[in-house]
Structures are given as structure tokens and as C-alpha cells.
Design an enzyme around this catalytic site. Sequence first.
Site, short mmCIF file in Angstrom:
data_model
loop_
_atom_site.label_atom_id
_atom_site.label_comp_id
_atom_site.label_asym_id
_atom_site.label_seq_id
_atom_site.Cartn_x
_atom_site.Cartn_y
_atom_site.Cartn_z
N LYS A 175 0.78 -1.17 -0.04
CA LYS A 175 0.10 0.19 0.11
C LYS A 175 0.90 1.32 -0.15
O LYS A 175 1.89 1.13 0.66
CB LYS A 175 -0.72 -0.03 1.18
CG LYS A 175 -2.01 -1.16 1.40
CD LYS A 175 -2.59 -1.28 2.67
CE LYS A 175 -1.68 -1.71 3.91
NZ LYS A 175 -2.26 -1.83 5.18
N THR A 207 -6.87 9.42 8.88
CA THR A 207 -6.72 7.99 8.28
C THR A 207 -6.67 6.90 9.23
O THR A 207 -6.11 5.98 8.79
CB THR A 207 -5.31 8.29 7.63
OG1 THR A 207 -4.49 8.87 8.59
CG2 THR A 207 -5.30 9.26 6.47
N GLY A 209 -7.37 3.68 10.93
CA GLY A 209 -8.22 2.47 10.47
C GLY A 209 -7.91 2.48 8.83
O GLY A 209 -8.77 1.28 8.25
N THR A 210 -7.48 3.03 7.77
CA THR A 210 -7.42 2.93 6.48
C THR A 210 -6.90 1.48 6.11
O THR A 210 -7.55 0.82 5.11
CB THR A 210 -6.40 3.86 5.91
OG1 THR A 210 -5.23 4.08 6.52
CG2 THR A 210 -7.26 5.26 5.77
N GLY A 211 -5.86 1.00 6.54
CA GLY A 211 -5.36 -0.38 6.29
C GLY A 211 -6.28 -1.36 6.69
O GLY A 211 -6.58 -2.53 5.83
N CYS A 212 -7.09 -1.43 7.81
CA CYS A 212 -7.97 -2.29 8.29
C CYS A 212 -9.16 -2.35 7.15
O CYS A 212 -9.76 -3.38 6.65
CB CYS A 212 -8.60 -2.08 9.79
SG CYS A 212 -7.31 -1.73 11.02
N1 LIG Z 1 -4.16 10.61 2.04
C1 LIG Z 1 -4.59 9.52 1.21
N2 LIG Z 1 -5.45 9.76 0.10
C2 LIG Z 1 -5.68 8.60 -0.56
N3 LIG Z 1 -5.56 7.31 -0.11
C3 LIG Z 1 -4.84 6.84 0.90
C4 LIG Z 1 -4.32 8.06 1.56
N4 LIG Z 1 -3.70 7.31 2.77
C5 LIG Z 1 -3.89 6.35 2.68
N5 LIG Z 1 -4.28 5.84 1.44
C6 LIG Z 1 -4.74 4.63 1.00
O1 LIG Z 1 -5.35 3.91 2.16
C7 LIG Z 1 -4.92 2.39 2.03
C8 LIG Z 1 -4.14 2.03 3.14
O2 LIG Z 1 -2.97 2.53 3.26
P1 LIG Z 1 -1.89 2.83 4.08
O3 LIG Z 1 -1.98 4.30 4.68
O4 LIG Z 1 -0.39 2.67 3.39
O5 LIG Z 1 -1.95 1.62 5.15
P2 LIG Z 1 -2.04 1.70 6.69
O6 LIG Z 1 -3.11 2.33 7.13
O7 LIG Z 1 -2.08 0.05 7.01
O8 LIG Z 1 -0.83 2.43 7.30
C9 LIG Z 1 -4.27 2.42 0.73
O9 LIG Z 1 -5.21 2.21 -0.42
C10 LIG Z 1 -3.71 3.66 0.47
O10 LIG Z 1 -3.36 4.10 -0.93
C1 LIG Z 2 -7.17 -2.75 17.01
C2 LIG Z 2 -6.25 -2.32 16.05
N1 LIG Z 2 -6.17 -2.71 14.88
C3 LIG Z 2 -5.37 -2.10 13.99
C4 LIG Z 2 -4.95 -0.77 14.24
C5 LIG Z 2 -4.11 -0.11 13.10
O1 LIG Z 2 -4.81 0.96 12.48
P1 LIG Z 2 -3.99 2.17 12.27
O2 LIG Z 2 -2.95 1.89 11.65
O3 LIG Z 2 -4.96 3.18 11.39
O4 LIG Z 2 -3.77 2.96 13.42
C6 LIG Z 2 -5.41 -0.23 15.22
N2 LIG Z 2 -5.03 1.30 15.74
N3 LIG Z 2 -6.01 -0.72 16.25
#
Ligand SMILES: Nc1ncnc2c1ncn2[C@@H]1O[C@H](COP(=O)(O)OP(=O)(O)O)[C@@H](O)[C@H]1O
Ligand SMILES: Cc1ncc(COP(=O)(O)O)c(N)n1
Length: 266
Positions: A175, A207, A209-212
Site C-alpha cells: 500500500k 486516516t 483504520g485505513t489499512g483495516c
Molecule cells: N491520504 C490518502 N489519500 C488517498 N489514499 C490514501 C491516503 N492514505 C492512505 N490511502 C490509501 O489507504 C489504504 C491504506 O494505506 P496505508 O496508509 O498505506 O496503510 P495503513 O493504514 O496500513 O498504514 C491504501 O489503499 C492507500 O493507498
Molecule cells: C485494534 C487495532 N487494529 C489495527 C490498528 C491499526 O490501525 P491504524 O494503523 O490506522 O492505527 C489499530 N489502531 N487498532
Amino acid sequence: MTTAKALTIAGSDSGGGAGIQADLKTFQELKVFGMSAITAVTAQNTLGVDGVYPMSLEAIEQQIECIAVDLKPDALKTGMLFNSEIIELVADKIKQYKWENLVVDPVMIAKGGANLLQKEAIDAMKKKLLPIATVLTPNIPEAEELTGLNIQNMEDRKEAAKRLSALGVSNVIIKGGHGKEKESVDLLYDGTCFSSLLAKRIPTKNTHGTGCTFSAAITAALANGYSVKDAFQLGKDFIHQAIKMDLHIGSGHGPTNHWAYQESKR
Ligand SMILES: Nc1ncnc2c1ncn2[C@@H]1O[C@H](COP(=O)(O)OP(=O)(O)O)[C@@H](O)[C@H]1O
Ligand SMILES: Cc1ncc(COP(=O)(O)O)c(N)n1
């Protein structure tokens, strides 16, 4: 009509934006019946994580067994697994029940900096869980931790994806949320070919919880019979709308909007 069912094996986020709560909200929006096995309870909000309470192995095993005897999931995902014992148990159970369509989100560190996976557990994740994953969805820091590479550009991301694929993962999605490009670029490697999805980077601090949410949308799509490529596209569309139409909840890193994808189609 048969209803698709998906299971999340992850941590609870009391603040509702990430973890089990984000997964179940996403499954619901995508018309998939959501089930959960909670690995840890966290006390957190948009400002950070104040407490982490892992569940006993017995409690985790019993949740999974209850689901197995009655409610076979069409797809499942893992999120926060916290330690190597939990990883080993979860991997063994998934193998025992021959569950397919496993999405592994290798959750390590929360946006606020709290540790959600012990360092010593990374080895167990690589040896036990990755070889049975249909899709692995690391962010850039997680891909670095899993491969030992320093990821600066797209070539480094491709090399990381190849190394992760060599561990037995069928499909790797690195990602791009932590990247520096104007677009947020997510890269898929299926063991043979690369493809990427780009979306405008949205300037927001909301952002959490975006990855979840992204990995849950992919899991829901797999449960509904989508190919990995189509599930990737749905996951990207879902998370993009969820970030774009953010809710402005809380005073720290706010959650994404799980209603947004369906609302954008009305
Ligand atoms: N500011 C943003 N604008 C658009 N898409 C985003 C943004 N931040 C994250 N994403 C998208 O959200 C998803 C999670 O990305 P990321 O932030 O790399 O993961 P995590 O939440 O695990 O750190 C991916 O599809 C990424 O492209
Ligand atoms: C229980 C749990 N699972 C996953 C995340 C990661 O999410 P983020 O990286 O957005 O804080 C979190 N904060 N809490």
C-alpha cells in the site's frame, strides 16, 4: 439466495475506527455477513492507544472453533495478532479448517505509534502465516520490516513484493499511503505480474483504520466471489471514498467514513 460470510481475526478498537470495528462495518456495507474472533482488546481513541490486553489463547481458540462448527467463512482476514503464540494458533486453526481466501494485514504499529505486534513475532508471521495467505497487504514500513529492505522508490517496492511472494504469499499488495508521490499508489504482485492502482492523495489527518478498512473490503469482495484483481479494485474504491468523505470525529487521527462508498453510488 446464499449470503456470503466473512471472518475477521483481529483486535478490538474501542474508538471504533480500526480493528474489528472497522472490519465489521466494511463487511456490512459490502453485503457480507461479518463474524469476528477477537485477539486483543485495546483501549484507544483518535488520540492514541492507552492499553493493550491480549486475549488468552483458549479464548481465541474457542471463538474460532465456534465459528468453524457452524459458520464456515467464505473469506477471512487477520489484523492485530500481537504475539507469536497467537499467530501460531491462528495459522494452525486456519490450516486445520482448510479455510480459503485469507487476507493478512500485517498490523504492526498504530498510526499513533503504539506497538500492536511484538518484534519477536515477525518471524512467526513470516514462517506460519504468510505461506497460507491469498493476499498480504503491508504498508511501506511493514514491508520494510518483513523484508529488511529500505523502500525509497517503486523499484524497491517491486523488490519487496517479490521477496514477500517468495515466502509463499499468493498475492502481495504494497500500500502506498506512506509514500511520497502525489497519488497514493498501491502495487499488486501476483507472483508473475505487477499492476498498480493510483488515486489522488487526499490531504487529511483522518486516516485511522485505513489499512483495516482496505483489507476488509478486499476480504468482503473475495467472500462474494471476486477475483483478487477485482477485489483489489473494490478495496481501493472503498477506501478512497471512505477517506475522501471523512467524518471529522474525535480530535486526533479521525476514522474513515464506512458509509461513503455506498453513498457515492447513489
Ligand atoms: N491520504 C490518502 N489519500 C488517498 N489514499 C490514501 C491516503 N492514505 C492512505 N490511502 C490509501 O489507504 C489504504 C491504506 O494505506 P496505508 O496508509 O498505506 O496503510 P495503513 O493504514 O496500513 O498504514 C491504501 O489503499 C492507500 O493507498
Ligand atoms: C485494534 C487495532 N487494529 C489495527 C490498528 C491499526 O490501525 P491504524 O494503523 O490506522 O492505527 C489499530 N489502531 N487498532
